[in-house]
Design an enzyme around this catalytic site. Sequence first.
Site, PDB file in Angstrom:
ATOM      1  N   GLU A  76       4.745  15.517   5.008  1.00 10.05           N
ATOM      2  CA  GLU A  76       4.141  15.523   3.686  1.00 10.05           C
ATOM      3  C   GLU A  76       2.992  14.527   3.604  1.00 10.05           C
ATOM      4  OE1 GLU A  76       8.050  16.898   1.136  1.00 10.05           O
ATOM      5  OE2 GLU A  76       7.686  14.773   1.339  1.00 10.05           O
ATOM      6  N   CYS A  89      -2.164   9.335   0.890  1.00 13.68           N
ATOM      7  CA  CYS A  89      -1.084   8.701   1.646  1.00 13.68           C
ATOM      8  C   CYS A  89      -0.690   9.669   2.765  1.00 13.68           C
ATOM      9  CB  CYS A  89       0.079   8.457   0.681  1.00 13.68           C
ATOM     10  SG  CYS A  89       1.543   7.776   1.453  1.00 13.68           S
ATOM     11  N   CYS A  96      11.593   9.315  10.803  1.00 12.90           N
ATOM     12  CA  CYS A  96      11.347   7.920  11.217  1.00 12.90           C
ATOM     13  C   CYS A  96      12.595   7.395  11.903  1.00 12.90           C
ATOM     14  CB  CYS A  96      11.014   7.055  10.003  1.00 12.90           C
ATOM     15  SG  CYS A  96      10.666   5.330  10.448  1.00 12.90           S
ATOM     16  N   CYS A 100      15.654   2.716   7.561  1.00 11.19           N
ATOM     17  CA  CYS A 100      15.839   1.764   6.462  1.00 11.19           C
ATOM     18  C   CYS A 100      16.791   2.401   5.442  1.00 11.19           C
ATOM     19  CB  CYS A 100      14.504   1.415   5.816  1.00 11.19           C
ATOM     20  SG  CYS A 100      13.382   0.615   6.989  1.00 11.19           S
ATOM     21  N   CYS A 103      15.381   4.357   2.241  1.00 13.66           N
ATOM     22  CA  CYS A 103      14.231   5.255   2.394  1.00 13.66           C
ATOM     23  C   CYS A 103      14.666   6.679   2.727  1.00 13.66           C
ATOM     24  CB  CYS A 103      13.329   4.695   3.502  1.00 13.66           C
ATOM     25  SG  CYS A 103      11.976   5.795   3.954  1.00 13.66           S
ATOM     26  N   CYS A 319       6.655   6.566  -3.294  1.00 15.49           N
ATOM     27  CA  CYS A 319       6.961   5.810  -2.080  1.00 15.49           C
ATOM     28  C   CYS A 319       8.416   5.970  -1.680  1.00 15.49           C
ATOM     29  CB  CYS A 319       6.729   4.329  -2.351  1.00 15.49           C
ATOM     30  SG  CYS A 319       5.257   3.739  -1.587  1.00 15.49           S
TER      31      CYS A 319
HETATM   32  N1  SAH Z   1       7.137   2.858   7.737  1.00 13.43           N
HETATM   33  C1  SAH Z   1       6.181   2.119   7.003  1.00 13.43           C
HETATM   34  C2  SAH Z   1       5.323   2.969   6.096  1.00 13.43           C
HETATM   35  C3  SAH Z   1       5.998   4.071   5.306  1.00 13.43           C
HETATM   36  S1  SAH Z   1       7.064   3.602   3.999  1.00 13.43           S
HETATM   37  C4  SAH Z   1       6.840   0.997   6.217  1.00 13.43           C
HETATM   38  O1  SAH Z   1       8.062   0.997   6.131  1.00 13.43           O
HETATM   39  O2  SAH Z   1       6.130   0.115   5.753  1.00 13.43           O
HETATM   40  C5  SAH Z   1       5.952   3.108   2.701  1.00 13.43           C
HETATM   41  C6  SAH Z   1       6.535   2.078   1.738  1.00 13.43           C
HETATM   42  O3  SAH Z   1       7.524   2.662   0.869  1.00 13.43           O
HETATM   43  C7  SAH Z   1       7.240   0.936   2.434  1.00 13.43           C
HETATM   44  O4  SAH Z   1       6.933  -0.298   1.850  1.00 13.43           O
HETATM   45  C8  SAH Z   1       8.680   1.287   2.188  1.00 13.43           C
HETATM   46  O5  SAH Z   1       9.504   0.192   2.358  1.00 13.43           O
HETATM   47  C9  SAH Z   1       8.639   1.804   0.787  1.00 13.43           C
HETATM   48  N2  SAH Z   1       9.809   2.569   0.379  1.00 13.43           N
HETATM   49  C10 SAH Z   1      10.635   3.293   1.168  1.00 13.43           C
HETATM   50  N3  SAH Z   1      11.605   3.878   0.421  1.00 13.43           N
HETATM   51  C11 SAH Z   1      11.381   3.518  -0.860  1.00 13.43           C
HETATM   52  C12 SAH Z   1      12.016   3.844  -2.105  1.00 13.43           C
HETATM   53  N4  SAH Z   1      13.043   4.664  -2.141  1.00 13.43           N
HETATM   54  N5  SAH Z   1      11.526   3.307  -3.243  1.00 13.43           N
HETATM   55  C13 SAH Z   1      10.419   2.508  -3.194  1.00 13.43           C
HETATM   56  N6  SAH Z   1       9.762   2.187  -2.058  1.00 13.43           N
HETATM   57  C14 SAH Z   1      10.233   2.685  -0.906  1.00 13.43           C
HETATM   58 FE1  SF4 Z   2      10.675   4.298   8.375  1.00 16.32          FE
HETATM   59 FE2  SF4 Z   2      11.160   4.535   5.778  1.00 16.32          FE
HETATM   60 FE3  SF4 Z   2      11.755   2.268   7.041  1.00 16.32          FE
HETATM   61 FE4  SF4 Z   2       9.167   2.917   6.612  1.00 16.32          FE
HETATM   62  S1  SF4 Z   2      10.705   2.460   5.060  1.00 16.32           S
HETATM   63  S2  SF4 Z   2      10.113   2.147   8.518  1.00 16.32           S
HETATM   64  S3  SF4 Z   2       9.316   5.165   6.828  1.00 16.32           S
HETATM   65  S4  SF4 Z   2      12.693   4.279   7.424  1.00 16.32           S
END
Ligand code: SAH
Ligand code: SF4
Length: 355
Positions: A76, A89, A96, A100, A103, A319
């Site tokens: 996406e 974006c 990934c 995390c 996420c 995000c």
């Molecule tokens: N992998 C990279 C970039 C993609 S995630 C990273 O982790 O930085 C982009 C941003 O969205 C990151 O700061 C991530 O921590 C945040 N993010 C992920 N899941 C989220 C959620 N459910 N609510 C708000 N921010 C989130």
């Molecule tokens: Fe991967 Fe999501 Fe963690 Fe970013 S926030 S490193 S996209 S698992």
Amino acid sequence: MFKQRGWPAYRADQLATWIYRNDVDELDQMTNLPAAIRSELAAEFDLRSLEVVETQRSVDGTQKLLLGAFDGAQIEAVLIPEERRNTLCVSTQVGCPLACSFCATGALGFTRNLTTAEIIDQVLHAMRRMEPGTGLTNLVFMGMGEPLLNLPAVSEAIRILTDPKAFALAPRRLTVSTSGVLPQIAPLLEVAPIHLAVSLHATTDAVRDVLVPLNKRYPIAALLETLREEPRIHRRRPVFFEYTLMQGVNDSAEDARRLPGLLDGIPSKVNVIAMNPHPDAPYRAPSREVIDRFTSILHGAGVRVTLRRDRGRDIDAACGQLANRRPVQAAVNPADGAAGDPVGRAAERDSAVTP
Ligand code: SAH
Ligand code: SF4
């Protein structure tokens, strides 16, 4: 590739101009290229790498593009129009591997890295969907995936995006977000003077270990030390620290008071984001009061802090919500009317889908 074939370098520039500046992907239309070059290129390369599977438009104007690759992988990209800018974006991986816990992309697991062509194709598809007379002004590598685990393709994409003969974006218009893959930070900053965003989300290792499992490998102190010692980070190009607030997890006054000390010596801005909830994570956003308390403590300590506005939340485009969740099709059971589409997403869906 042009050199190896004995074709002059200006032919490569002509090809780049057609693809990146004129958005032409039919070799037949590249009239200033000799027919022999065109047919050789046609035989060996496919100039399109992603197809639009579906697009959705949020009530706030944000558009989410679901794009499919030749192997069936889907990713996406999210286009966020604002008053004076268009931010895109982009994704860098299919899923990934870093998992995390908050996420949605992390919950998908990892399929593969995207190629440079697939990263650039997200830009080309998004540009076609912009309001006439407007152009792409900002690009963030904050979609699906961890950009620093796909550095070769991301670096090449940055070169194309900043190349005056291609997209000609100023490097400061680009932001790469990482969860903290330390060994790749310096190599990334060597590519171009882009902005670095670091997903911090916690002030103790105990909490960050749970939210960002990569922290067990590269803990907070090591991450911050790397940034403190990085000469390419300075006042004019500060680090954007992302801090997603989750109720009862990382949103205490104590966390807010601990954060400024951690960032000491690193030119920085803090972007506070309220957790965007989704079915794959057990976290919620704190109340407005708790969010305000957190940001005002930071502010009071002299930290530059912004609260990031949610965009596209109604279409799961905010995000951390990117997980290729398709809207429920109201048409699946016509007898139910719109019952399968409780928030009216089907009505938001763009009719100009180009499968
Ligand atoms: N992998 C990279 C970039 C993609 S995630 C990273 O982790 O930085 C982009 C941003 O969205 C990151 O700061 C991530 O921590 C945040 N993010 C992920 N899941 C989220 C959620 N459910 N609510 C708000 N921010 C989130
Ligand atoms: Fe991967 Fe999501 Fe963690 Fe970013 S926030 S490193 S996209 S698992």
